[in-house]
Design an enzyme around this catalytic site. Sequence first.
Site, PDB file in Angstrom:
ATOM      1  N   GLU A 518     -24.778  56.729  13.574  1.00 35.80           N
ATOM      2  CA  GLU A 518     -25.397  57.773  12.292  1.00 35.80           C
ATOM      3  C   GLU A 518     -25.235  57.003  11.143  1.00 35.80           C
ATOM      4  OE1 GLU A 518     -25.916  60.410  13.749  1.00 35.80           O
ATOM      5  OE2 GLU A 518     -24.890  59.836  16.004  1.00 35.80           O
ATOM      6  N   ASP A 582     -28.758  52.110  16.674  1.00 36.18           N
ATOM      7  CA  ASP A 582     -28.501  51.926  17.821  1.00 36.18           C
ATOM      8  C   ASP A 582     -27.635  50.227  17.981  1.00 36.18           C
ATOM      9  OD1 ASP A 582     -27.580  54.167  19.461  1.00 36.18           O
ATOM     10  OD2 ASP A 582     -29.865  53.372  20.512  1.00 36.18           O
TER      11      ASP A 582
END
Length: 680
Positions: A518, A582
């Site tokens: 995030e 990621d």
Amino acid sequence: MVNKKLWSILPIASLVFGCQSNNSSVQHKTDRTVFLDVSGMDTTVHPGDNFFMYANGQWLNKTVIPPSESGWGSFYTLNDENLQKLHGILEKAAQSNSKKGTDQQKVGDFYTSGMDTLTIEKLGVSPIAALLEKIDGLKSIEELIAYSADGFRDGDGDLFSFYIAADERMSNKNAATFVQGGLNLPEASYYLDQDDKAKKIREAYMNYLSKLFALAGKQATAKADAESVLKIETAIAKSHLSPVELRDPIKNYNKVAVTTFQKETPNLNWSDILKRLSIKTDTLLVQQPKFYVALNNLLKSEPLDTWKLKLKADLLNSSASALTKDFRDARFELYGKTLQGQKEQKERWKLMVSTVDNNLGEVIGKLFTEEYFKPEAKKRMLELVNNLEISYRDRIEKLDWMTAETKKKAIEKLQAFTKKIGYPDKWKDYSDVEVNKDTYYANLQSASRHAYKEMIDKMGKPVDKTEWLMTTPTVNAYYNPPYNEIVFPAGILQFPFFDANADDAINYGAIGAVIGHEMTHGFDDQGRQYDKEGNLKDWWTPEDATKFTTKANQVAALYNSFTLLDNQHVNGQLTLGENLADIGGLSIAFDAFKKTKQGQELNKIDGFTPDQRFFLSFAQVWRIKNSDERMQMRLKVDPHSPEEFRVNGPVYNMDAFYQAFNIPNTAKMYVAPEKRVSVW
């Protein structure tokens, strides 16, 4: 009306999961060693050949997707546990006979009304009969547009889609934002592609619409009516931007004066539309103007009767899940079986628990938090977030491709992140929502009126950046660019993502990677275009922007090379933001882990070093098995890569992974050091 798009760890549409499977649960309460599921690994696969299969192969081979699900694994099982907890709360509330207007009465009676399928069957199509009659009585396109605008107050609006949220160039000011809409299939290619799969789905959609019209009493013309709706939606689809195009925040930011927009779309009376929507403004944000130009033209080129059929189809479709079993079964055939690969419908109580969460989210969220989320969990989570922020700053400072000027602004943005953990500091007021035990559809309408009023009341007011855009029990997390915030609901702060009793390797590999994911959304190909205040504003030097784009293109090319199903490729541009998140998130989580005591030791647990446990924890968090139908849809519309590549993409581009597992250069997925992709 639509919700503002969020950049989350998994697709929003996949949040409603289902039943428990003994194959996939790891009992983790009693023994430290079971935080890592060694039995689910396939050690016949070398970690350098396919790490996802090495970490999860036995589990994947043994696990059968439950018939009511389109997939199964980590997110599903945790969501199932949360549904069970919420179910207990709602059952207790339903039996409490609480005073009218209390939280317990509202959530309990809402749940009860949805479980009362006998009353729902008796009512038949009557909850929407008046609306169907109203559509039949429309005498002109002007009346049709007015009807569509009026309906938004009760959740029955049509023709266009919009929301009130932060203006992305002035993030402290709310603005009315209009977006493309008008389609009932996932996106435009479902209407326009000519391959056999697309044709099969369109045939299923036609059958679905025919059933809806027949159930509404129009058996004789049902098929012809369905064909008319498909034709007009196909015309609308031609105006839609693709999922990749929708990812460009500059292209999708178009501020226009209402008077100017009126000239561009003369068949839409914007003064009257905005009045009916209770929106007072002289400017609009129109993200996809092409759609509104096409709508303007189609409203005149297509017959009024065809548009009335379109409105009926939309009403029947949006209401089907709240009507009789025949309606629900028809909807499931398309959206459950054909598009998602489900074999059976979910149990009714699970659907109703999710419905209460969707409609009275912060009421049930407050009850959930009081019972299941402890202050010590929030404290521990904040420590993890702060540790990752320190590691992120270190990585930015050490970047060899970014100038000092841009580094300074990147660090300022990082340090400006708002961190929301667990639950809101203040809860929303639902006092205007009227709920009764035997009026399910009316309860849904009352909740819709509340949500609409809450949204419209934002116009003319400063943005409330304390607001949460996911409910507390949600198994997900998100970054919201105009708020420059990272948000972790209580629902995800449980095993396998987080457990206060687990060793640091497990927590940093799981929730740590989620936190890093995030954070990195603030600096991915979209997020990097917003400044520390959340404004869409270029804060990069041209030199740094060029270098970033070059590196990002390398990531896109890597994921473009991944294939699955019948040799279908991942769309590296569609998934770019999530892939960057990621890769960056795992690297940052690992750096933060190495600062812990365990990260600096070599003591083995379960036969694995701390570094190995970190990577295995990350891989097992993405232990998910999808139906082919669901994966087919995801490859078209989902900005997240399939789970195998969410694991293998990041690890094979991290030097630390090669060192942890002694990966030789002969391994199948070995990437030479000079070719490993990395941005942050």
